[in-house]
Design a protein around this motif. Structure first.
Motif, mmCIF file in Angstrom:
data_model
loop_
_atom_site.group_PDB
_atom_site.id
_atom_site.type_symbol
_atom_site.label_atom_id
_atom_site.label_comp_id
_atom_site.label_asym_id
_atom_site.label_seq_id
_atom_site.Cartn_x
_atom_site.Cartn_y
_atom_site.Cartn_z
ATOM 1 N N ASN A 53 0.810 -1.221 0.000
ATOM 2 C CA ASN A 53 0.000 0.000 0.000
ATOM 3 C C ASN A 53 0.840 1.267 0.000
ATOM 4 O O ASN A 53 0.299 2.370 -0.069
ATOM 5 C CB ASN A 53 -0.925 0.002 1.227
ATOM 6 C CG ASN A 53 -1.941 -1.120 1.164
ATOM 7 O OD1 ASN A 53 -2.563 -1.346 0.131
ATOM 8 N ND2 ASN A 53 -2.096 -1.847 2.264
ATOM 9 N N ARG A 54 2.143 1.112 0.138
ATOM 10 C CA ARG A 54 3.095 2.240 0.128
ATOM 11 C C ARG A 54 2.692 3.310 1.129
ATOM 12 O O ARG A 54 2.694 4.505 0.836
ATOM 13 C CB ARG A 54 3.232 2.817 -1.278
ATOM 14 C CG ARG A 54 3.666 1.794 -2.322
ATOM 15 C CD ARG A 54 4.311 2.394 -3.540
ATOM 16 N NE ARG A 54 5.569 3.046 -3.187
ATOM 17 C CZ ARG A 54 5.790 4.350 -3.340
ATOM 18 N NH1 ARG A 54 4.847 5.145 -3.796
ATOM 19 N NH2 ARG A 54 6.966 4.863 -3.017
ATOM 20 N N ALA A 55 2.326 2.857 2.313
ATOM 21 C CA ALA A 55 1.940 3.769 3.392
ATOM 22 C C ALA A 55 2.551 3.256 4.682
ATOM 23 O O ALA A 55 2.665 2.044 4.886
ATOM 24 C CB ALA A 55 0.417 3.840 3.518
ATOM 25 N N PRO A 56 2.955 4.145 5.576
ATOM 26 C CA PRO A 56 3.527 3.706 6.855
ATOM 27 C C PRO A 56 2.440 3.226 7.795
ATOM 28 O O PRO A 56 1.254 3.542 7.629
ATOM 29 C CB PRO A 56 4.189 4.981 7.385
ATOM 30 C CG PRO A 56 3.339 6.083 6.829
ATOM 31 C CD PRO A 56 2.914 5.619 5.461
ATOM 32 N N PHE A 57 2.850 2.467 8.790
ATOM 33 C CA PHE A 57 1.920 2.040 9.829
ATOM 34 C C PHE A 57 1.672 3.220 10.784
ATOM 35 O O PHE A 57 2.588 3.968 11.067
ATOM 36 C CB PHE A 57 2.519 0.858 10.599
ATOM 37 C CG PHE A 57 1.606 0.277 11.636
ATOM 38 C CD1 PHE A 57 0.581 -0.567 11.263
ATOM 39 C CD2 PHE A 57 1.766 0.595 12.981
ATOM 40 C CE1 PHE A 57 -0.273 -1.095 12.215
ATOM 41 C CE2 PHE A 57 0.920 0.075 13.933
ATOM 42 C CZ PHE A 57 -0.098 -0.778 13.547
ATOM 43 N N PRO A 58 0.441 3.465 11.258
ATOM 44 C CA PRO A 58 -0.740 2.612 11.139
ATOM 45 C C PRO A 58 -1.609 2.879 9.923
ATOM 46 O O PRO A 58 -2.604 2.198 9.710
ATOM 47 C CB PRO A 58 -1.499 2.942 12.418
ATOM 48 C CG PRO A 58 -1.191 4.383 12.659
ATOM 49 C CD PRO A 58 0.246 4.563 12.246
ATOM 50 N N ARG A 59 -1.258 3.888 9.101
ATOM 51 C CA ARG A 59 -2.092 4.185 7.933
ATOM 52 C C ARG A 59 -2.188 2.983 7.008
ATOM 53 O O ARG A 59 -3.210 2.772 6.327
ATOM 54 C CB ARG A 59 -1.535 5.394 7.200
ATOM 55 C CG ARG A 59 -2.458 5.929 6.113
ATOM 56 C CD ARG A 59 -1.856 7.162 5.452
ATOM 57 N NE ARG A 59 -1.656 8.227 6.423
ATOM 58 C CZ ARG A 59 -2.608 9.056 6.833
ATOM 59 N NH1 ARG A 59 -3.830 8.935 6.347
ATOM 60 N NH2 ARG A 59 -2.342 9.999 7.706
ATOM 61 N N SER A 60 -1.124 2.171 6.956
ATOM 62 C CA SER A 60 -1.133 1.007 6.077
ATOM 63 C C SER A 60 -2.228 0.012 6.433
ATOM 64 O O SER A 60 -2.635 -0.797 5.598
ATOM 65 C CB SER A 60 0.230 0.308 6.131
ATOM 66 O OG SER A 60 0.554 -0.056 7.462
#
Length: 402
Positions: free
Chosen positions: A372-379
């Protein structure tokens, strides 16, 4: 008669409440609109009726012990701020000194010894000093040797020692880095934080600073204010304690939903079953996070006849079963024959709440990795904006012949 469309029933995960659910549901509707197979999308929102809530308005949360007006903008005990940052990065201070001093220190007269050279030599002798050894053992740290080696060998330390910082100021930062590095190593060896009384840690620090001929007064030297503010943002200070009620209330749905489900999850499972039963046609369950756990439990115990497939997204079902904590199955048990539908499990390595399922459940499940190419927690919620999720969902539908 026109055949009924397959309905994708979206089951949300932990901590989701309105309007968050509706926003994600709109993403699912938009994502499925482009599928080759026409589908309906059904909602299964359980957050309000069956999710966790503080039923006594947080009465279990301790009241603050210091009146709001008596507490300054940062913690009254600056050591809390100091060690919070060093717990995260033992070389925090030395990196600041290295950046401030640059690659090279001030020009020296011919034959002059750089001020940091003597400090480096003194630090190298610390691990063999009897008083240091005694103070370290009292603090629960058996050997400072590896920590001294690691700290002195780091490029940030070398740059700091070669800079223009007065040795007395730099000595305290070097001592704190060594203690913090030793604590980090002890934590790793202990597989968790070692019990440590702050007074004994500080006693060790005083011995080290004395051996390094430094000055332990002042927190973080010239960066005291900025460091304390950073520590406050990381949750180290009294302002956070004062906000505990609000913070706990805000986090209650996410953590509370999981705990509540594990002891009283039948309400959520019944909600899913009732939603599926109300659909006149085939159903594909699209379940996120805790919703995936609930769907696995439901299908493992009383699978509704019209459920044709399960797609879990960012779920922890396999992790719970590996722990022996999945409600529907005994520890180590395989999925029963009643679990008859194909199961696709979608995960993202950056989503720390997602897990692979095939190593635990075998060929009864197919793992699919997304990025998803997003960091946690956004992923953890980014899947539903990723077109690849709906491509795989289309493959699942095609496999059913819909």
């Amino acid at each position: 008669m026109v055949p009924l469309k397959t309905t994708i029933v979206f089951v949300h995960g932990t901590g989701v409440r309105q309007p968050h659910y509706d926003a994600t549901l709109r993403s699912v509707i938009a994502g499925t609109a482009g599928l080759r197979q026409p589908v309906d999308v059904g909602a299964c929102y359980w957050g309000e009726p069956f999710g966790a809530t503080l039923r006594h308005d947080g009465a279990s949360i301790p009241d603050g012990t210091v009146p709001r007006g008596d507490v300054p903008a940062v913690d009254q005990d600056p050591d809390v701020a100091l060690w919070t940052l060093l717990d995260r990065d033992p070389l925090y201070e030395l990196r600041l000194y290295a950046a401030a001093g640059g690659e090279r220190g001030p020009e020296l007269s011919p034959g002059a010894v750089p001020p940091g050279r003597a400090l480096q030599a003194a630090a190298a002798r610390l691990a063999a000093d009897d008083e240091v050894i005694a103070a370290a053992r009292l603090a629960g740290l058996a050997d400072l040797g590896p920590a001294v080696t690691d700290v002195l060998g780091d490029v940030a330390t070398k740059r700091a020692l070669n800079g223009g910082t007065p040795p007395a100021e730099l000595a305290a930062a070097l001592a704190r880095a060594i203690v913090s590095q030793a604590l980090a190593a002890a934590d790793d060896a202990n597989d968790g934080p070692v019990p440590l009384l702050g007074d004994r840690r500080d006693a060790l620090l005083r011995v080290l600073v004395a051996r390094l001929h430094g000055d332990a007064r002042g927190v973080f030297g010239r960066w005291a204010g900025a460091s304390a503010r950073l520590a406050a943002e990381l949750g180290a200070t009294r302002p956070v304690e004062r906000r505990r009620a609000a913070l706990t209330s805000a986090s209650a749905p996410a953590a509370g939903d999981i705990m509540l489900y594990l002891v009283r999850g039948e309400g959520i499972r019944r909600k899913i079953a009732d939603t599926v039963a109300a659909v006149a046609g085939d159903v594909v369950l699209l379940a996120h996070s805790l919703g995936g756990i609930a769907c696995v439990d439901l299908l493992a115990t009383s699978a509704p006849a019209n459920v044709r497939a399960l797609v879990t997204v960012g779920t922890q079902a396999s992790y719970l079963h590996e722990l022996g904590a999945l409600p529907s199955l005994e520890p180590g048990a395989a999925l029963p024959d009643t679990f008859r539908v194909p199961w696709t499990n979608v995960y993202d390595r950056r989503d720390l709440l997602s897990f692979v399922a095939r190593p635990i459940f075998g060929d009864r499940v197919r793992d699919v990795e997304l990025d998803n190419r997003a960091p946690f927690p956004r992923s953890h919620s980014a899947y539903f904006a990723n077109p690849e999720l709906y491509q795989h969902l289309g493959d699942v539908l095609a496999g059913l012949g819909t």
